[in-house]
Design a protein around this motif. Sequence first.
Motif, mmCIF file in Angstrom:
data_model
loop_
_atom_site.group_PDB
_atom_site.id
_atom_site.type_symbol
_atom_site.label_atom_id
_atom_site.label_comp_id
_atom_site.label_asym_id
_atom_site.label_seq_id
_atom_site.Cartn_x
_atom_site.Cartn_y
_atom_site.Cartn_z
ATOM 1 N N SER A 67 49.085 32.529 40.602
ATOM 2 C CA SER A 67 48.569 32.926 39.292
ATOM 3 C C SER A 67 47.468 33.979 39.446
ATOM 4 C CB SER A 67 48.045 31.713 38.532
ATOM 5 O OG SER A 67 46.864 31.230 39.132
ATOM 6 N N ARG A 68 46.737 34.221 38.366
ATOM 7 C CA ARG A 68 45.698 35.246 38.368
ATOM 8 C C ARG A 68 44.297 34.685 38.565
ATOM 9 N NH1 ARG A 68 47.015 38.093 32.750
ATOM 10 N NH2 ARG A 68 47.237 35.873 32.211
ATOM 11 N N LYS A 176 48.478 36.374 42.376
ATOM 12 C CA LYS A 176 49.809 36.791 41.926
ATOM 13 C C LYS A 176 50.748 37.000 43.123
ATOM 14 C CE LYS A 176 49.880 39.533 38.289
ATOM 15 N NZ LYS A 176 49.605 40.674 37.383
#
Length: 400
Positions: A67-68, A176
Amino acid sequence: MTANASSAQSNTNQATAKTAAPKIAIIGGGLTGLFTAALLEKQWAERESGQIKDQSKMPQITIFEKSRSVGRLATRYRSAASEDKQWQWAFGAQFFTAKTEDFANFIQPWLANGLLQPWLARVVDLMPADSSGQTPDLNFKEQWDTNHARYISTPKMTSWGRALADNLQCTTINFKTRVAPLAQYAQLTANKPTELFDDSGVSLGAFDWVVCTTPNGQALDLMADSGFSQQNKILQPTMLACYTLMLGWNDVANLPKTLSSKVGSSWDVAYLYNSPLAKIFIEHQKPSRDELLPSVTIHASNEWSEQRVDDDIKTIQTQLLAAAKQALNWYEDTAPSQIDCHRWRYAATVIDKNDEPLGILVDEQYQWIVSGDWCGQGNIESCYQMAAKTVEAIMVTTND
């Protein structure tokens, strides 16, 4: 070279390899991954006389996070268009406890600076309204205190994870980035570094240790067909899903009576009965949340969620909204103006009271470790405990 000289050189090479700072990959930037990196840096620095004087002597740690952002203490928020305020929901873990001395000592710096604070919530039992028109029934259950503290991160639940990440000195975090299953692209050989690849086949580098901190369903996929010696144990703990409903109101004047009456305003957490919902948390009444617009987070029960884990999220939202309306008893003029829903596929670890937690899974030949809160009790303290066990396993192989 004589046989004795060859043997001596071999021993020297083995000692050098054993004490050299390793390259370590951590798959997953949740709290288990962050704790693992933090404890590795701390213990390695302590071995180097308490200071990081020479970066070349420190382990090269890389966290790969799909994810970020880091940390599983998820926060979602929205800003109001008409004023400088926002709604905010802790739609993952709401709080955590520190029952062991080690973990209590670990969190002290963040308690001292106020980033972590005890939540002295007033808790009630809530029986939702029924079809006959009976209003919700609230009954006082308990008052949380500092003797058995439930801690939250401020001003958001994600703040602690970000602080942990910011304090890392020898760790790189690649956001990411999805790591491919170990066997998909790599030539795997025991007693040699493991080359990792992303999901498009691009090499991420070779690592002496690979630590997987994802939920067990994802760990099973990552280690599939790799030769991981503990593969059959990964699915021993049962993990259940959870749906989270997030509701917001434009002003406290718009809140339904269950939230805004004298009885309603005196509670912070509600345990529900005879409902798909399990718990309700009033976000804007938490410590250091005074500037929030009225925000309420609702967790569905794990059993109800697991039975519907693959259902359409919009359908789930409609069902949960109907249940929330029964619990909070709103009408058209007191209905929430903000509505959102999130699905956690791996939310709760089910452990039989007679069973011992699984513990971390170590393959010493490949130097792979599978870890995570689900290897313990399934809570945030378990993230720390499994991280500590992981660091212990790595440090043992690098000591004289």
